[in-house]
Scaffold this motif. Sequence first.
Motif, mmCIF file in Angstrom:
data_model
loop_
_atom_site.group_PDB
_atom_site.id
_atom_site.type_symbol
_atom_site.label_atom_id
_atom_site.label_comp_id
_atom_site.label_asym_id
_atom_site.label_seq_id
_atom_site.Cartn_x
_atom_site.Cartn_y
_atom_site.Cartn_z
ATOM 1 N N ASP A 42 0.838 -1.210 0.000
ATOM 2 C CA ASP A 42 0.000 0.000 0.000
ATOM 3 C C ASP A 42 0.871 1.257 0.000
ATOM 4 O OD1 ASP A 42 -2.294 -1.534 0.029
ATOM 5 O OD2 ASP A 42 -2.811 -1.075 2.126
ATOM 6 N N ARG A 43 1.927 1.282 0.847
ATOM 7 C CA ARG A 43 2.788 2.462 0.916
ATOM 8 C C ARG A 43 3.524 2.696 -0.401
ATOM 9 N NH1 ARG A 43 -0.162 2.684 4.140
ATOM 10 N NH2 ARG A 43 -0.019 3.193 6.323
ATOM 11 N N LEU A 44 4.003 1.646 -1.005
ATOM 12 C CA LEU A 44 4.682 1.772 -2.290
ATOM 13 C C LEU A 44 3.762 2.404 -3.332
ATOM 14 C CD1 LEU A 44 6.469 -1.680 -2.281
ATOM 15 C CD2 LEU A 44 7.647 0.521 -2.438
ATOM 16 N N GLU A 45 2.536 1.923 -3.370
ATOM 17 C CA GLU A 45 1.569 2.437 -4.346
ATOM 18 C C GLU A 45 1.151 3.868 -4.015
ATOM 19 O OE1 GLU A 45 -2.957 1.484 -5.738
ATOM 20 O OE2 GLU A 45 -1.648 -0.228 -5.330
ATOM 21 N N GLN A 46 0.785 4.132 -2.759
ATOM 22 C CA GLN A 46 0.332 5.465 -2.348
ATOM 23 C C GLN A 46 1.384 6.540 -2.587
ATOM 24 O OE1 GLN A 46 -0.472 4.804 1.781
ATOM 25 N NE2 GLN A 46 -2.485 3.883 1.431
ATOM 26 N N ARG A 47 2.633 6.183 -2.415
ATOM 27 C CA ARG A 47 3.704 7.168 -2.506
ATOM 28 C C ARG A 47 4.365 7.219 -3.879
ATOM 29 N NH1 ARG A 47 5.466 5.562 3.640
ATOM 30 N NH2 ARG A 47 3.771 6.754 4.575
ATOM 31 N N GLY A 48 3.849 6.430 -4.809
ATOM 32 C CA GLY A 48 4.412 6.424 -6.151
ATOM 33 C C GLY A 48 5.877 6.030 -6.158
ATOM 34 N N ALA A 49 6.221 5.085 -5.316
ATOM 35 C CA ALA A 49 7.616 4.686 -5.139
ATOM 36 C C ALA A 49 8.093 3.811 -6.294
ATOM 37 C CB ALA A 49 7.769 3.922 -3.824
ATOM 38 N N PRO A 50 9.342 3.998 -6.706
ATOM 39 C CA PRO A 50 9.920 3.161 -7.761
ATOM 40 C C PRO A 50 10.289 1.778 -7.209
ATOM 41 C CG PRO A 50 11.543 4.742 -7.005
ATOM 42 C CD PRO A 50 10.262 5.047 -6.276
ATOM 43 N N LEU A 51 9.363 0.857 -7.271
ATOM 44 C CA LEU A 51 9.495 -0.466 -6.657
ATOM 45 C C LEU A 51 10.792 -1.167 -7.040
ATOM 46 C CD1 LEU A 51 8.285 -2.836 -5.033
ATOM 47 C CD2 LEU A 51 7.210 -3.591 -7.148
ATOM 48 N N ASP A 52 11.115 -1.208 -8.313
ATOM 49 C CA ASP A 52 12.294 -1.952 -8.748
ATOM 50 C C ASP A 52 13.571 -1.393 -8.120
ATOM 51 O OD1 ASP A 52 13.492 -4.062 -10.357
ATOM 52 O OD2 ASP A 52 14.403 -2.393 -11.470
ATOM 53 N N THR A 53 13.695 -0.078 -8.069
ATOM 54 C CA THR A 53 14.897 0.548 -7.497
ATOM 55 C C THR A 53 14.951 0.377 -5.989
ATOM 56 O OG1 THR A 53 14.852 2.187 -9.268
ATOM 57 C CG2 THR A 53 16.200 2.698 -7.347
ATOM 58 N N LEU A 54 13.821 0.561 -5.310
ATOM 59 C CA LEU A 54 13.816 0.519 -3.844
ATOM 60 C C LEU A 54 13.870 -0.895 -3.278
ATOM 61 C CD1 LEU A 54 11.369 3.426 -2.973
ATOM 62 C CD2 LEU A 54 13.855 3.475 -3.246
ATOM 63 N N THR A 55 13.690 -1.885 -4.096
ATOM 64 C CA THR A 55 13.845 -3.268 -3.625
ATOM 65 C C THR A 55 15.192 -3.850 -4.033
ATOM 66 O OG1 THR A 55 12.664 -4.118 -5.558
ATOM 67 C CG2 THR A 55 11.376 -3.788 -3.533
ATOM 68 N N ARG A 56 16.004 -3.077 -4.739
ATOM 69 C CA ARG A 56 17.344 -3.510 -5.143
ATOM 70 C C ARG A 56 18.358 -2.848 -4.209
ATOM 71 N NH1 ARG A 56 18.780 -1.073 -9.839
ATOM 72 N NH2 ARG A 56 16.669 -1.440 -10.569
#
Length: 138
Positions: A42-56
């Motif tokens: 939910d936080r990743l989506e709500q904040r428009g976070a770059p999932l691929d970068t922030l999980t690497r």
Amino acid sequence: MPPRFETVRFHVESGPDSLFTRVRHILSEPMRLKAHGTHVTDRLEQRGAPLDTLTRFEPESWELVSAEVRTDTGKWVKSTWRVWADERFWWVVIGLGNALVTVIDVDPRRRGMGEGIVTGGPLYARVDAVNAELMRTA
């Protein structure tokens, strides 16, 4: 549901050094963080976070900000790292098992030195001793 155990937060600028040495030792290799669970997705989506970068996770290019420890054991349970991604600074909270706990889009001047940071006292000394001993046996 209340937390299973109480934690306290320490900042990298005020130590204890043994705790941050231990965190860097545990998280010394690049890895893919696990982004599971409703809260983090939910936080990743709500904040428009770059999932691929922030999980690497890249420990050489990410900056360690703080660490939380259990008050009953003095052992590390999660840490916050600062990283530049998608034209913004992010705090990425990493928990045990390489789990992504949450992400926060932060102002570049924010350092994380709030009033909840432990900077001295008996608990500080205990956390220092526990982590120094863990590093001696690592």
